[in-house]
Motif scaffolding. Structure first.
Motif, PDB file in Angstrom:
ATOM      1  N   ALA A 107      -8.527  29.743  13.223  1.00 43.40           N
ATOM      2  CA  ALA A 107      -9.047  29.334  11.919  1.00 43.40           C
ATOM      3  C   ALA A 107     -10.570  29.330  11.867  1.00 43.40           C
ATOM      4  O   ALA A 107     -11.149  29.116  10.798  1.00 43.40           O
ATOM      5  N   GLY A 108     -11.230  29.539  12.995  1.00 38.32           N
ATOM      6  CA  GLY A 108     -12.685  29.453  13.033  1.00 38.32           C
ATOM      7  C   GLY A 108     -13.178  28.062  12.678  1.00 38.32           C
ATOM      8  O   GLY A 108     -14.229  27.887  12.084  1.00 38.32           O
ATOM      9  N   ARG A 109     -12.418  27.046  13.075  1.00 39.11           N
ATOM     10  CA  ARG A 109     -12.734  25.669  12.683  1.00 39.11           C
ATOM     11  C   ARG A 109     -13.150  24.845  13.898  1.00 39.11           C
ATOM     12  O   ARG A 109     -12.562  24.959  14.973  1.00 39.11           O
ATOM     13  N   TRP A 110     -14.204  24.021  13.709  1.00 41.73           N
ATOM     14  CA  TRP A 110     -14.727  23.115  14.738  1.00 41.73           C
ATOM     15  C   TRP A 110     -14.326  21.690  14.391  1.00 41.73           C
ATOM     16  O   TRP A 110     -14.348  21.290  13.222  1.00 41.73           O
ATOM     17  N   PHE A 111     -14.009  20.884  15.425  1.00 39.03           N
ATOM     18  CA  PHE A 111     -13.660  19.478  15.266  1.00 39.03           C
ATOM     19  C   PHE A 111     -14.526  18.665  16.227  1.00 39.03           C
ATOM     20  O   PHE A 111     -14.626  19.011  17.405  1.00 39.03           O
ATOM     21  N   PHE A 112     -15.140  17.593  15.734  1.00 42.78           N
ATOM     22  CA  PHE A 112     -16.025  16.772  16.540  1.00 42.78           C
ATOM     23  C   PHE A 112     -15.528  15.329  16.583  1.00 42.78           C
ATOM     24  O   PHE A 112     -15.150  14.769  15.555  1.00 42.78           O
ATOM     25  N   ASP A 113     -15.546  14.747  17.774  1.00 48.52           N
ATOM     26  CA  ASP A 113     -15.197  13.336  17.983  1.00 48.52           C
ATOM     27  C   ASP A 113     -16.402  12.702  18.667  1.00 48.52           C
ATOM     28  O   ASP A 113     -16.633  12.905  19.857  1.00 48.52           O
ATOM     29  N   TYR A 114     -17.200  11.939  17.918  1.00 52.10           N
ATOM     30  CA  TYR A 114     -18.478  11.437  18.412  1.00 52.10           C
ATOM     31  C   TYR A 114     -18.367  10.202  19.299  1.00 52.10           C
ATOM     32  O   TYR A 114     -19.342   9.818  19.947  1.00 52.10           O
ATOM     33  N   ASP A 115     -17.198   9.555  19.322  1.00 49.97           N
ATOM     34  CA  ASP A 115     -17.068   8.379  20.176  1.00 49.97           C
ATOM     35  C   ASP A 115     -15.855   8.456  21.109  1.00 49.97           C
ATOM     36  O   ASP A 115     -15.450   7.459  21.693  1.00 49.97           O
ATOM     37  N   ARG A 116     -15.279   9.644  21.223  1.00 51.99           N
ATOM     38  CA  ARG A 116     -14.184   9.921  22.157  1.00 51.99           C
ATOM     39  C   ARG A 116     -13.015   8.945  21.983  1.00 51.99           C
ATOM     40  O   ARG A 116     -12.445   8.463  22.946  1.00 51.99           O
ATOM     41  N   ASP A 117     -12.662   8.684  20.702  1.00 55.27           N
ATOM     42  CA  ASP A 117     -11.532   7.789  20.438  1.00 55.27           C
ATOM     43  C   ASP A 117     -10.303   8.552  19.949  1.00 55.27           C
ATOM     44  O   ASP A 117      -9.314   7.949  19.558  1.00 55.27           O
ATOM     45  N   GLY A 118     -10.372   9.878  19.962  1.00 59.94           N
ATOM     46  CA  GLY A 118      -9.238  10.686  19.532  1.00 59.94           C
ATOM     47  C   GLY A 118      -9.142  10.866  18.034  1.00 59.94           C
ATOM     48  O   GLY A 118      -8.132  11.342  17.524  1.00 59.94           O
ATOM     49  N   THR A 119     -10.212  10.492  17.315  1.00 56.28           N
ATOM     50  CA  THR A 119     -10.257  10.641  15.866  1.00 56.28           C
ATOM     51  C   THR A 119     -11.339  11.648  15.501  1.00 56.28           C
ATOM     52  O   THR A 119     -12.454  11.585  16.030  1.00 56.28           O
ATOM     53  N   THR A 120     -11.035  12.575  14.610  1.00 58.29           N
ATOM     54  CA  THR A 120     -12.007  13.580  14.189  1.00 58.29           C
ATOM     55  C   THR A 120     -13.040  12.943  13.273  1.00 58.29           C
ATOM     56  O   THR A 120     -12.702  12.393  12.227  1.00 58.29           O
ATOM     57  N   ASP A 121     -14.324  13.023  13.675  1.00 57.96           N
ATOM     58  CA  ASP A 121     -15.414  12.464  12.882  1.00 57.96           C
ATOM     59  C   ASP A 121     -16.058  13.514  11.984  1.00 57.96           C
ATOM     60  O   ASP A 121     -16.659  13.168  10.967  1.00 57.96           O
TER      61      ASP A 121
END
Length: 195
Positions: free
Chosen positions: A23-37
């Motif tokens: 999909a050419g999609r990026w996902f970031f989790d800024y606090d490593r809690d398993g939730t996409t920020d």
């Protein structure tokens, strides 16, 4: 697709991210809690993602290498907009990023598995500044600060026998200074400051 990520020591702990090639999609989790920020669409199927600090501000930026065209794309503020692009590579090359010259800005490199040739561009201008042969077909390139001197060095992981080969020279010369057997053929190498 091989994900090449360069982990650097900084004042803040590292975040995690994912890239979905289909999909050419990026996902970031800024606090490593398993939730996409944060998520953004930036890329095409077949692109190889690269994360590194391209502009020296101690914040990770994102980049992509398109093997089919040898083109690099850089996004310095993770907004899904290409800030720089350059043509530097051939189909089949594997991209790699590291601070080869110790100036705290990531440089780019390519490894050509078919010939075992490395290419380095120290200022991201699409010009080869150094090249040499080191490796065999099937080797996986990797970078890290193996000796803790603040300058990244090279290594190869040989998938055929699980051997790691390290080049400790600050200016890489393509000669193994040490090797160790650790792994099996299906493993993928990673580097980072884990402890």
């Amino acid at each position: 697709t091989i994900l090449v990520v360069e982990y650097t020591e900084a004042a803040n702990p590292s975040d995690i991210e994912r890239y979905r090639p289909s999909a050419g999609r990026w996902f970031f989790d800024y606090d490593r809690d398993g939730t996409t920020d944060q998520t953004l669409k930036w890329g095409k199927d077949g692109d190889s993602p690269i994360a590194a600090d391209w502009n020296g501000d101690d914040v990770m930026d994102i980049g992509r290498y398109r093997p089919s065209t040898g083109r690099w794309f850089f996004d310095y503020d993770r907004d899904g907009t290409t800030d720089q692009t350059l043509k530097w590579g051939k189909e089949g090359d594997i991209p790699i990023a590291a601070d080869w010259n110790g100036d705290n800005v990531m440089d780019i490199g390519r490894y050509r598995p078919s010939t075992g040739r490395w290419f380095f561009d120290y200022d991201c201008d699409g010009t080869t500044d150094q090249t040499f042969e080191w490796g065999t077909d099937g080797d996986v390139p990797i970078a890290g600060d193996w000796d803790g001197d603040g300058v990244d060095e090279l290594a190869l992981y040989r998938t055929s026998n699980g051997k790691w080969f390290f080049d400790y020279d600050d200016v890489p010369d393509g000669a193994a200074d040490e090797w160790v057997k650790w792994g099996i053929s299906s493993d993928l190498p990673l580097s980072g400051v884990w402890v």
